[in-house]
Design a protein around this motif. Structure first.
Motif, mmCIF file in Angstrom:
data_model
loop_
_atom_site.group_PDB
_atom_site.id
_atom_site.type_symbol
_atom_site.label_atom_id
_atom_site.label_comp_id
_atom_site.label_asym_id
_atom_site.label_seq_id
_atom_site.Cartn_x
_atom_site.Cartn_y
_atom_site.Cartn_z
ATOM 1 N N ARG A 26 0.823 -1.219 0.000
ATOM 2 C CA ARG A 26 0.000 0.000 0.000
ATOM 3 C C ARG A 26 0.853 1.263 0.000
ATOM 4 O O ARG A 26 0.337 2.360 -0.255
ATOM 5 C CB ARG A 26 -0.915 0.008 1.223
ATOM 6 N N ALA A 27 2.140 1.136 0.297
ATOM 7 C CA ALA A 27 3.021 2.307 0.375
ATOM 8 C C ALA A 27 3.167 2.959 -0.996
ATOM 9 O O ALA A 27 3.270 2.283 -2.017
ATOM 10 C CB ALA A 27 4.390 1.900 0.917
ATOM 11 N N THR A 28 3.181 4.276 -1.011
ATOM 12 C CA THR A 28 3.288 5.021 -2.264
ATOM 13 C C THR A 28 4.645 5.689 -2.451
ATOM 14 O O THR A 28 4.937 6.200 -3.519
ATOM 15 C CB THR A 28 2.198 6.104 -2.329
ATOM 16 N N ASN A 29 5.468 5.681 -1.401
ATOM 17 C CA ASN A 29 6.793 6.282 -1.514
ATOM 18 C C ASN A 29 7.679 5.718 -0.410
ATOM 19 O O ASN A 29 7.236 4.897 0.410
ATOM 20 C CB ASN A 29 6.713 7.817 -1.421
ATOM 21 N N LEU A 30 8.939 6.146 -0.392
ATOM 22 C CA LEU A 30 9.896 5.616 0.572
ATOM 23 C C LEU A 30 9.471 5.910 1.999
ATOM 24 O O LEU A 30 9.572 5.049 2.881
ATOM 25 C CB LEU A 30 11.284 6.193 0.304
ATOM 26 N N ASP A 31 8.992 7.116 2.265
ATOM 27 C CA ASP A 31 8.636 7.471 3.634
ATOM 28 C C ASP A 31 7.510 6.601 4.175
ATOM 29 O O ASP A 31 7.548 6.168 5.330
ATOM 30 C CB ASP A 31 8.252 8.946 3.718
ATOM 31 N N LEU A 34 8.935 3.247 4.958
ATOM 32 C CA LEU A 34 9.689 3.276 6.204
ATOM 33 C C LEU A 34 8.760 3.256 7.413
ATOM 34 O O LEU A 34 9.062 2.622 8.432
ATOM 35 C CB LEU A 34 10.585 4.513 6.248
ATOM 36 N N ASP A 35 7.627 3.933 7.305
ATOM 37 C CA ASP A 35 6.643 3.895 8.389
ATOM 38 C C ASP A 35 6.133 2.469 8.597
ATOM 39 O O ASP A 35 5.925 2.034 9.738
ATOM 40 C CB ASP A 35 5.474 4.826 8.071
ATOM 41 N N ALA A 36 5.912 1.751 7.501
ATOM 42 C CA ALA A 36 5.453 0.359 7.598
ATOM 43 C C ALA A 36 6.500 -0.516 8.266
ATOM 44 O O ALA A 36 6.186 -1.355 9.120
ATOM 45 C CB ALA A 36 5.112 -0.174 6.208
ATOM 46 N N LEU A 37 7.772 -0.322 7.896
ATOM 47 C CA LEU A 37 8.842 -1.092 8.511
ATOM 48 C C LEU A 37 8.955 -0.763 9.996
ATOM 49 O O LEU A 37 9.169 -1.659 10.825
ATOM 50 C CB LEU A 37 10.168 -0.813 7.806
ATOM 51 N N HIS A 38 8.806 0.506 10.333
ATOM 52 C CA HIS A 38 8.894 0.904 11.738
ATOM 53 C C HIS A 38 7.852 0.168 12.569
ATOM 54 O O HIS A 38 8.155 -0.355 13.650
ATOM 55 C CB HIS A 38 8.710 2.420 11.867
ATOM 56 N N GLN A 39 6.631 0.097 12.075
ATOM 57 C CA GLN A 39 5.577 -0.586 12.812
ATOM 58 C C GLN A 39 5.914 -2.062 13.000
ATOM 59 O O GLN A 39 5.716 -2.627 14.083
ATOM 60 C CB GLN A 39 4.236 -0.446 12.086
ATOM 61 N N ARG A 180 11.714 -3.735 -6.031
ATOM 62 C CA ARG A 180 10.691 -4.099 -7.019
ATOM 63 C C ARG A 180 9.786 -2.913 -7.349
ATOM 64 O O ARG A 180 9.469 -2.668 -8.518
ATOM 65 C CB ARG A 180 9.849 -5.262 -6.491
ATOM 66 N N LYS A 181 9.377 -2.166 -6.337
ATOM 67 C CA LYS A 181 8.437 -1.073 -6.561
ATOM 68 C C LYS A 181 9.116 0.205 -7.047
ATOM 69 O O LYS A 181 8.552 0.960 -7.835
ATOM 70 C CB LYS A 181 7.654 -0.775 -5.276
ATOM 71 N N TRP A 182 10.336 0.432 -6.543
ATOM 72 C CA TRP A 182 11.076 1.641 -6.926
ATOM 73 C C TRP A 182 12.481 1.223 -7.294
ATOM 74 O O TRP A 182 13.398 1.280 -6.453
ATOM 75 C CB TRP A 182 11.085 2.648 -5.775
ATOM 76 N N PRO A 183 12.705 0.774 -8.521
ATOM 77 C CA PRO A 183 14.025 0.261 -8.938
ATOM 78 C C PRO A 183 15.130 1.253 -8.616
ATOM 79 O O PRO A 183 14.949 2.466 -8.719
ATOM 80 C CB PRO A 183 13.868 0.074 -10.454
ATOM 81 N N TRP A 184 16.276 0.704 -8.235
ATOM 82 C CA TRP A 184 17.410 1.540 -7.824
ATOM 83 C C TRP A 184 18.032 2.225 -9.032
ATOM 84 O O TRP A 184 18.616 1.599 -9.896
ATOM 85 C CB TRP A 184 18.460 0.670 -7.132
ATOM 86 N N ASN A 185 17.888 3.515 -9.111
ATOM 87 C CA ASN A 185 18.606 4.308 -10.104
ATOM 88 C C ASN A 185 18.675 5.741 -9.601
ATOM 89 O O ASN A 185 18.063 6.086 -8.604
ATOM 90 C CB ASN A 185 17.934 4.242 -11.484
ATOM 91 N N ASP A 186 19.426 6.562 -10.285
ATOM 92 C CA ASP A 186 19.627 7.934 -9.804
ATOM 93 C C ASP A 186 18.314 8.690 -9.667
ATOM 94 O O ASP A 186 18.105 9.453 -8.750
ATOM 95 C CB ASP A 186 20.554 8.694 -10.759
ATOM 96 N N SER A 187 17.399 8.473 -10.617
ATOM 97 C CA SER A 187 16.151 9.220 -10.603
ATOM 98 C C SER A 187 15.315 8.900 -9.381
ATOM 99 O O SER A 187 14.866 9.780 -8.665
ATOM 100 C CB SER A 187 15.347 8.921 -11.878
ATOM 101 N N THR A 188 15.095 7.599 -9.125
ATOM 102 C CA THR A 188 14.268 7.237 -7.973
ATOM 103 C C THR A 188 14.969 7.573 -6.673
ATOM 104 O O THR A 188 14.325 7.920 -5.686
ATOM 105 C CB THR A 188 13.919 5.745 -8.000
ATOM 106 N N TRP A 193 14.975 10.954 -1.624
ATOM 107 C CA TRP A 193 15.680 11.674 -0.577
ATOM 108 C C TRP A 193 15.473 13.180 -0.624
ATOM 109 O O TRP A 193 15.510 13.851 0.395
ATOM 110 C CB TRP A 193 17.171 11.365 -0.665
ATOM 111 N N LEU A 194 15.290 13.745 -1.801
ATOM 112 C CA LEU A 194 15.123 15.187 -1.925
ATOM 113 C C LEU A 194 13.860 15.489 -2.720
ATOM 114 O O LEU A 194 13.583 14.840 -3.730
ATOM 115 C CB LEU A 194 16.327 15.819 -2.636
ATOM 116 N N SER A 195 13.121 16.503 -2.271
ATOM 117 C CA SER A 195 11.949 16.928 -3.032
ATOM 118 C C SER A 195 12.394 17.719 -4.261
ATOM 119 O O SER A 195 13.560 18.127 -4.374
ATOM 120 C CB SER A 195 11.052 17.807 -2.160
#
Length: 259
Positions: A26-31, A34-39, A180-188, A193-195
């Protein structure tokens, strides 16, 4: 010989993994991930955690590259006067795939003066009882999750073999889902990390623009620009604006046009 996991610990592990998997989907972004992992980690008995990653853990000269770190339930300004490059937990976990108990590192004799100071600093912030899970990724990139117990009693529970096994499983499931959801590359990585505004402000600052200049170019107030730059400094674990610009360029988060 196959080790037996107590039924209660197994049910906790299965429940935590299942709940984390559903929340990560259900997560839509990294933050939110991270909240899901924290729980899930709280359910295992860990009060706080840090997640760090870098596309290049070592620079061409062999020195360590500073990872980008996000935290949950850490003390305010925990990283003030603290250098990721002197973090012995980070250095040790680069060379293993197994869970790393911080206490084992703290009692070692191979720490430099800077690393010993780093350990003391984290201990002063009540970040003492930790376990780091190394997450080696494709193309040499690296990530880690450091789960923290708030005291020695909860650490004894959290460092038991079943709990460490559960922590190991959760962290790898978390990282696999991220890839899988956010493949590792410079763009993602940049988006994580930065808006967009933080990148714009840093990019213009890298071109020699003042906060007043940037405010005029972007149609923002000077105070808003300073706020974006301040958040970028925090997100990049930098000490000031110049340091943030240097790190953003090194990590290819911003491009600087050269005349």
């Amino acid at each position: 010989m196959t080790s037996l996991v107590p039924v209660g610990a197994a049910s906790v592990q299965d429940g935590s993994t299942g709940g984390l998997a559903a929340n990560l989907e259900r997560a839509t972004n990294l933050d939110s991930a991270l909240d899901a992992l924290h729980q899930a980690l709280v359910d295992l008995g860990f009060s706080s955690f840090a997640y760090g990653r870098t596309a290049m853990p070592r620079l061409p000269d062999g020195s360590l590259a500073s990872p980008l770190v996000k935290t949950r339930a850490f003390p305010s300004r925990w990283d003030r006067h603290w250098s990721h490059l002197c973090d012995p937990y980070y250095r040790f976990c680069l060379n293993t795939t197994l869970p790393l108990k911080w206490i084992d590192v703290q009692t070692g004799e191979r720490l430099s003066a800077g690393e010993r100071a780093c350990v003391d600093h984290l201990n002063d912030k009540n970040l003492h009882y930790g376990i780091t899970i190394p997450l080696h990724m494709p193309n040499g990139s690296f990530a880690f999750v450091s789960a923290i117990s708030e005291n020695s009693t909860t650490y004894q529970d959290g460092s038991s073999p079943p709990a460490v096994n559960a922590l190991f499983t959760l962290c790898h499931h978390f990282q696999n889902t991220l890839l899988r959801k956010w493949p590792w590359n410079d763009s993602t990585a940049t988006k994580a990390w930065l808006s967009a505004r933080e990148r714009e402000c840093l990019s213009l600052a890298a071109q020699g623009k003042t906060s007043d200049d940037i405010a005029l170019i972007l149609g923002l107030s000077c105070e808003t620009v300073r706020s974006h730059v301040k958040r970028a400094i925090m997100h990049l674990n930098a000490s000031n604006r110049a340091h943030a610009i240097a790190k953003a360029i090194q990590l290819r988060f911003i491009d600087v046009p050269f005349a």
